[in-house]
Write a protein that holds these residues in place. Structure first.
Motif, PDB file in Angstrom:
ATOM      1  N   UNK A  45       0.833  -1.269   0.247  1.00 25.78           N
ATOM      2  CA  UNK A  45      -0.107   0.117   0.113  1.00 25.78           C
ATOM      3  C   UNK A  45       0.855   1.429   0.088  1.00 25.78           C
ATOM      4  N   UNK A  46       2.077   1.180   0.920  1.00 24.15           N
ATOM      5  CA  UNK A  46       2.839   2.525   1.068  1.00 24.15           C
ATOM      6  C   UNK A  46       3.508   2.657  -0.202  1.00 24.15           C
ATOM      7  N   UNK A  47       4.282   1.661  -0.689  1.00 25.53           N
ATOM      8  CA  UNK A  47       5.000   1.603  -1.960  1.00 25.53           C
ATOM      9  C   UNK A  47       4.306   2.100  -3.149  1.00 25.53           C
ATOM     10  N   UNK A  48       3.037   1.497  -3.434  1.00 24.51           N
ATOM     11  CA  UNK A  48       2.126   1.836  -4.423  1.00 24.51           C
ATOM     12  C   UNK A  48       1.775   3.332  -4.314  1.00 24.51           C
ATOM     13  N   UNK A  49       1.483   3.736  -3.346  1.00 24.18           N
ATOM     14  CA  UNK A  49       0.816   4.969  -3.062  1.00 24.18           C
ATOM     15  C   UNK A  49       1.887   6.099  -3.385  1.00 24.18           C
ATOM     16  N   UNK A  50       3.271   5.619  -2.829  1.00 22.80           N
ATOM     17  CA  UNK A  50       4.264   6.697  -3.026  1.00 22.80           C
ATOM     18  C   UNK A  50       4.959   6.453  -4.402  1.00 22.80           C
ATOM     19  N   UNK A  51       4.805   5.535  -5.290  1.00 19.76           N
ATOM     20  CA  UNK A  51       5.238   5.393  -6.664  1.00 19.76           C
ATOM     21  C   UNK A  51       4.080   6.178  -7.474  1.00 19.76           C
ATOM     22  N   UNK A  52       2.774   6.232  -7.222  1.00 22.13           N
ATOM     23  CA  UNK A  52       1.898   7.001  -7.976  1.00 22.13           C
ATOM     24  C   UNK A  52       2.063   8.404  -7.643  1.00 22.13           C
ATOM     25  N   UNK A  53       2.507   8.817  -6.441  1.00 24.16           N
ATOM     26  CA  UNK A  53       2.668  10.207  -6.108  1.00 24.16           C
ATOM     27  C   UNK A  53       4.005  10.691  -6.727  1.00 24.16           C
ATOM     28  N   UNK A  54       4.859  10.070  -6.869  1.00 25.28           N
ATOM     29  CA  UNK A  54       6.090  10.182  -7.285  1.00 25.28           C
ATOM     30  C   UNK A  54       6.017  10.577  -8.834  1.00 25.28           C
ATOM     31  N   UNK A  55       5.287   9.410  -9.641  1.00 24.68           N
ATOM     32  CA  UNK A  55       5.014   9.889 -11.022  1.00 24.68           C
ATOM     33  C   UNK A  55       4.237  11.169 -11.116  1.00 24.68           C
ATOM     34  N   UNK A  56       3.505  11.505 -10.356  1.00 23.47           N
ATOM     35  CA  UNK A  56       2.701  12.526 -10.504  1.00 23.47           C
ATOM     36  C   UNK A  56       3.539  14.022 -10.284  1.00 23.47           C
ATOM     37  N   UNK A  57       4.324  13.790  -9.457  1.00 25.43           N
ATOM     38  CA  UNK A  57       5.532  15.010  -9.185  1.00 25.43           C
ATOM     39  C   UNK A  57       6.395  14.977 -10.432  1.00 25.43           C
ATOM     40  N   UNK A  58       6.739  14.005 -11.044  1.00 24.55           N
ATOM     41  CA  UNK A  58       7.354  14.000 -12.348  1.00 24.55           C
ATOM     42  C   UNK A  58       6.677  15.019 -13.231  1.00 24.55           C
ATOM     43  N   UNK A  59       5.443  14.824 -13.475  1.00 23.56           N
ATOM     44  CA  UNK A  59       4.846  15.734 -14.572  1.00 23.56           C
ATOM     45  C   UNK A  59       4.519  16.992 -14.094  1.00 23.56           C
TER      46      UNK A  59
END
Length: 173
Positions: A45-59
């Motif tokens: 849960x934490x990893x996936x949430x973090x990866x999604x947020x990181x991907x959004x930050x890159x954009x």
């Protein structure tokens, strides 16, 4: 290693209830507890949430904009119709989860609604990844192989076919 007979009555009862999944007497964590499906699902849960947020930050612009349906459809229906909007159909789909989240987000100031939609959608995807992990672990009987579909929940959005961080696209997960 200790046995339940070495402990006072209340501790013996606790040890029986926890069935070996508690920290050891000396404070070190039990390896059995660390390998439990619930702990790994929480980590997923934490990893996936973090990866999604990181991907959004890159954009870069994810926290500045409210995507089309999130504002025009879900938020405006929540403001005008409240709980009645849960039964409304949009583009042939019921979309209950985005409408529930929009009703909850209605209480926030409008300037915070874009950030709210990004964060809550990432949390939903993370929770779904934890569910996928727990289900796959039961079906496959392997923690390692169960991590593959759970991490797929985080990696699929990397294809960038649809926009991330919005309520409308939660239906794809």
């Amino acid at each position: 290693m200790f046995s339940g007979r070495d402990l006072p009555h209340s501790s013996r009862y606790s040890a029986r209830l926890l069935n070996g999944r508690s920290p050891q007497v000396d404070g070190a964590l039990s390896s059995r507890w660390l390998a439990s499906p619930r702990w790994i699902a929480g980590a997923a849960f934490l990893v996936v949430t973090g990866l999604v947020l990181a991907r959004l930050q890159v954009r870069g612009d994810a926290f500045d904009h409210v995507w089309a349906e999130d504002g025009k459809v879900f938020l405006s229906d929540a403001e005008r119709h409240g709980l009645a909007s849960l039964s409304y159909v949009y583009a042939g789909s019921l979309l209950t989860v985005p409408r529930v989240l929009a009703i909850a987000g209605e209480a926030l100031p409008i300037r915070d609604y874009a950030t709210y939609t990004v964060l809550v959608s990432a949390l939903v995807v993370g929770a779904l990844a934890a569910f996928v992990y727990l289900t796959a672990a039961k079906v496959l009987g392997s923690a390692a192989w169960a991590a593959v579909p759970a991490l797929g929940m985080a990696l699929t959005p990397a294809l960038a076919v649809e926009s991330l961080g919005n309520l409308a696209n939660l239906e794809w997960f």
